[in-house]
Motif scaffolding. Structure first.
Motif, PDB file in Angstrom:
ATOM      1  N   ALA A   8       0.850  -1.343  -0.065  1.00  0.00           N
ATOM      2  CA  ALA A   8       0.090   0.022   0.152  1.00  0.00           C
ATOM      3  C   ALA A   8       0.962   1.428   0.052  1.00  0.00           C
ATOM      4  CB  ALA A   8      -0.985   0.006   1.184  1.00  0.00           C
ATOM      5  N   GLY A   9       1.894   1.281  -0.737  1.00  0.00           N
ATOM      6  CA  GLY A   9       2.729   2.275  -1.194  1.00  0.00           C
ATOM      7  C   GLY A   9       3.868   2.688  -0.097  1.00  0.00           C
ATOM      8  N   LYS A  10       4.016   1.470   0.933  1.00  0.00           N
ATOM      9  CA  LYS A  10       4.887   1.677   1.984  1.00  0.00           C
ATOM     10  C   LYS A  10       5.795   0.588   1.826  1.00  0.00           C
ATOM     11  CE  LYS A  10       1.806   4.183   5.224  1.00  0.00           C
ATOM     12  NZ  LYS A  10       1.524   4.102   6.698  1.00  0.00           N
ATOM     13  N   TYR A  11       7.055   0.665   2.524  1.00  0.00           N
ATOM     14  CA  TYR A  11       7.832  -0.708   2.482  1.00  0.00           C
ATOM     15  C   TYR A  11       8.025  -1.068   3.902  1.00  0.00           C
ATOM     16  CZ  TYR A  11       9.497   0.011  -2.185  1.00  0.00           C
ATOM     17  OH  TYR A  11       9.470   0.191  -3.467  1.00  0.00           O
ATOM     18  N   LEU A  12       7.876  -2.400   4.264  1.00  0.00           N
ATOM     19  CA  LEU A  12       7.696  -3.155   5.373  1.00  0.00           C
ATOM     20  C   LEU A  12       8.803  -3.983   5.647  1.00  0.00           C
ATOM     21  CD1 LEU A  12       3.795  -2.899   5.914  1.00  0.00           C
ATOM     22  CD2 LEU A  12       5.275  -1.246   6.749  1.00  0.00           C
ATOM     23  N   GLY A  13       9.065  -4.543   6.558  1.00  0.00           N
ATOM     24  CA  GLY A  13       9.990  -5.573   6.758  1.00  0.00           C
ATOM     25  C   GLY A  13       9.263  -6.707   7.692  1.00  0.00           C
ATOM     26  N   GLY A  14       9.635  -7.916   7.583  1.00  0.00           N
ATOM     27  CA  GLY A  14       9.117  -9.148   8.448  1.00  0.00           C
ATOM     28  C   GLY A  14       9.902 -10.312   8.075  1.00  0.00           C
ATOM     29  N   SER A  18       6.447 -18.949   5.906  1.00  0.00           N
ATOM     30  CA  SER A  18       6.215 -19.880   4.944  1.00  0.00           C
ATOM     31  C   SER A  18       6.206 -19.226   3.430  1.00  0.00           C
ATOM     32  CB  SER A  18       5.062 -20.831   5.284  1.00  0.00           C
ATOM     33  OG  SER A  18       3.834 -19.970   5.095  1.00  0.00           O
ATOM     34  N   GLU A  19       6.550 -20.008   2.589  1.00  0.00           N
ATOM     35  CA  GLU A  19       6.468 -19.276   1.113  1.00  0.00           C
ATOM     36  C   GLU A  19       5.957 -20.415   0.318  1.00  0.00           C
ATOM     37  OE1 GLU A  19       9.330 -16.534  -1.635  1.00  0.00           O
ATOM     38  OE2 GLU A  19       9.830 -17.599   0.232  1.00  0.00           O
ATOM     39  N   ALA A  20       5.131 -19.862  -0.665  1.00  0.00           N
ATOM     40  CA  ALA A  20       4.643 -20.719  -1.788  1.00  0.00           C
ATOM     41  C   ALA A  20       5.224 -20.078  -3.031  1.00  0.00           C
ATOM     42  CB  ALA A  20       3.160 -20.688  -1.841  1.00  0.00           C
ATOM     43  N   GLU A  21       4.640 -20.323  -4.163  1.00  0.00           N
ATOM     44  CA  GLU A  21       5.223 -19.907  -5.421  1.00  0.00           C
ATOM     45  C   GLU A  21       4.723 -18.562  -5.713  1.00  0.00           C
ATOM     46  OE1 GLU A  21       4.754 -21.106 -10.206  1.00  0.00           O
ATOM     47  OE2 GLU A  21       4.065 -22.314  -8.671  1.00  0.00           O
ATOM     48  N   ALA A  22       3.507 -18.164  -5.194  1.00  0.00           N
ATOM     49  CA  ALA A  22       3.261 -16.758  -5.530  1.00  0.00           C
ATOM     50  C   ALA A  22       3.071 -15.861  -4.491  1.00  0.00           C
ATOM     51  CB  ALA A  22       1.699 -16.949  -6.142  1.00  0.00           C
ATOM     52  N   SER A  23       3.134 -16.310  -3.392  1.00  0.00           N
ATOM     53  CA  SER A  23       3.115 -15.546  -2.031  1.00  0.00           C
ATOM     54  C   SER A  23       3.837 -16.166  -0.916  1.00  0.00           C
ATOM     55  CB  SER A  23       1.717 -15.463  -1.563  1.00  0.00           C
ATOM     56  OG  SER A  23       1.156 -16.543  -1.212  1.00  0.00           O
ATOM     57  N   GLU A  29       6.989  -6.971  12.658  1.00  0.00           N
ATOM     58  CA  GLU A  29       7.539  -6.657  14.014  1.00  0.00           C
ATOM     59  C   GLU A  29       6.598  -6.750  15.038  1.00  0.00           C
ATOM     60  OE1 GLU A  29      10.906  -6.043  15.176  1.00  0.00           O
ATOM     61  OE2 GLU A  29      11.648  -6.632  13.124  1.00  0.00           O
ATOM     62  N   THR A  30       5.340  -6.335  14.662  1.00  0.00           N
ATOM     63  CA  THR A  30       4.218  -6.069  15.654  1.00  0.00           C
ATOM     64  C   THR A  30       3.613  -7.398  15.984  1.00  0.00           C
ATOM     65  OG1 THR A  30       2.650  -5.732  13.837  1.00  0.00           O
ATOM     66  CG2 THR A  30       3.769  -3.766  14.972  1.00  0.00           C
ATOM     67  N   GLY A  31       3.967  -8.497  15.193  1.00  0.00           N
ATOM     68  CA  GLY A  31       3.490  -9.675  15.431  1.00  0.00           C
ATOM     69  C   GLY A  31       2.367 -10.116  14.539  1.00  0.00           C
ATOM     70  N   LYS A  32       1.868  -9.134  13.971  1.00  0.00           N
ATOM     71  CA  LYS A  32       0.855  -9.304  12.901  1.00  0.00           C
ATOM     72  C   LYS A  32       1.424 -10.181  11.617  1.00  0.00           C
ATOM     73  CE  LYS A  32      -2.449  -6.684   9.545  1.00  0.00           C
ATOM     74  NZ  LYS A  32      -2.840  -5.558   9.210  1.00  0.00           N
ATOM     75  N   ARG A  33       0.294 -11.268  11.164  1.00  0.00           N
ATOM     76  CA  ARG A  33       0.985 -11.851   9.783  1.00  0.00           C
ATOM     77  C   ARG A  33       0.141 -11.333   8.767  1.00  0.00           C
ATOM     78  NH1 ARG A  33       1.678 -18.125  12.569  1.00  0.00           N
ATOM     79  NH2 ARG A  33       2.966 -17.415  14.316  1.00  0.00           N
ATOM     80  N   VAL A  34       0.960 -11.204   7.506  1.00  0.00           N
ATOM     81  CA  VAL A  34       0.331 -10.691   6.503  1.00  0.00           C
ATOM     82  C   VAL A  34       0.785 -11.499   5.446  1.00  0.00           C
ATOM     83  CG1 VAL A  34       0.146  -8.303   7.286  1.00  0.00           C
ATOM     84  CG2 VAL A  34       1.977  -9.317   6.083  1.00  0.00           C
ATOM     85  N   LYS A  35      -0.170 -11.816   4.307  1.00  0.00           N
ATOM     86  CA  LYS A  35       0.085 -12.460   2.944  1.00  0.00           C
ATOM     87  C   LYS A  35       0.842 -11.574   2.264  1.00  0.00           C
ATOM     88  CE  LYS A  35      -2.047 -15.723  -0.164  1.00  0.00           C
ATOM     89  NZ  LYS A  35      -3.259 -16.349  -0.724  1.00  0.00           N
TER      90      LYS A  35
END
Length: 305
Positions: A8-14, A18-23, A29-35
């Protein structure tokens, strides 16, 4: 493994869970998990941690000379790592790569985005125009700050005074005069009207309401354009021996009706009612006729009309 990605127009790190072919499933850092879509990931690294990398990269990005970076940037489309190699060193560090990414992303007047982590130099003339616009914006902001400071100190700048009623009743919210009043109002914690009164912009309550009335009801002003009275070409009948009297005060400017009384010596009295007939002289469609149609009527108020 850690990743730096765009969201969304920002650069984040984490951290990658796990990783699949497309995602990839990433924990912030906050503990939130995102795809995260694989295409949005711009850097992969083992260390340092994402927060530490971003802080270091931001500090390095602040030192980048954008004019020099623009000169060093390859012609055509390029990636941020390529610019880092040209600007910093042949094998840039992770922080330098991230710094180049942040610098490119946050300088759209120098570099246009061409995809995730990819950019293209803006044409030289566009850069110059953008820099001129930025400089102009800085000067305007400095002027706003100066005017706001004067208002808070109890002095009304001349440009603000000249735009007083427009600022209060029909503001252009992008105008620097309006923005100065808003900024001063916030700084002084006073409503705009009270602020301007304290700064001496309002001479008297009467004048304030009078000028507000004119501003709201006569936005084009109350003056007439220079017009010449039309000549009367028709022969008009004259009433012999009639003396007509108007009932007006000594300062009237529109004598448009009058009365007369005439006796004939036979016990008969004629009362005359004399009304101005401008239509005998006005030509339809003429300049003075158009003004009359626009004005339609005279507005009367205490002391003015």
């Amino acid at each position: 493994m850690f990743v730096l990605f765009e969201e969304a127009g920002k650069y984040l790190g984490g951290r990658v869970l796990s990783e699949a072919e497309a995602s990839a499933q990433v924990e912030l850092e906050t503990g939130k998990r995102v795809k995260v879509k694989t295409g949005n990931i711009v850097l992969r690294f083992e260390k340092p941690g994402p927060a530490e990398l971003i802080v270091e990269a931001r500090a390095v990005a602040a030192t980048i000379d954008l004019d020099l970076a623009w000169e060093f940037a390859p012609e055509g489309e390029f990636g941020f790592a390529e610019l880092a190699a040209e600007y910093f060193q042949d094998k840039p560090t992770l922080a330098q790569q991230a710094a180049a990414l942040f610098g490119l992303f946050e300088a759209p007047h120098y570099f246009r985005r061409a995809g995730k982590g990819r950019f293209k130099k803006a044409p030289a003339e566009i850069v110059q125009q953008a820099l001129a616009a930025i400089e102009k914006k800085k000067l305007v902001q400095a002027q706003i700050a100066e005017w706001a400071s004067e208002l808070v100190a109890g002095t009304c700048p001349v440009p603000v005074r000249e735009q007083l009623y427009k600022i209060l009743f029909k503001p252009d919210k992008n105008a620097p005069e309006y923005r100065a009043v808003v900024e001063a109002s916030r700084a002084s914690q006073r409503p705009p009207l009270e602020l301007l009164e304290k700064a001496g912009a309002i001479d008297s309550a009467y004048q304030f309401h009078w000028k507000r009335f004119l501003f709201e009801n006569f936005p084009k002003g109350t003056a007439f354009p220079p017009l010449q009275a039309p000549a009367i070409t028709d022969d008009l009948p004259l009433a012999d021996g009639v003396q007509a009297f108007s009932i007006d005060d000594s300062q009237t400017t529109e004598i448009d009706d009058a009365l007369s009384v005439q006796g004939f010596g036979s016990g008969t009295v004629t009362v005359g009612i004399h009304i101005a007939a401008p239509g005998l002289a006005l030509v339809p469609g003429s300049a003075i006729d158009q003004v009359a149609r626009q004005r339609m009527s005279t507005v009367y108020m205490p002391g003015y009309k």
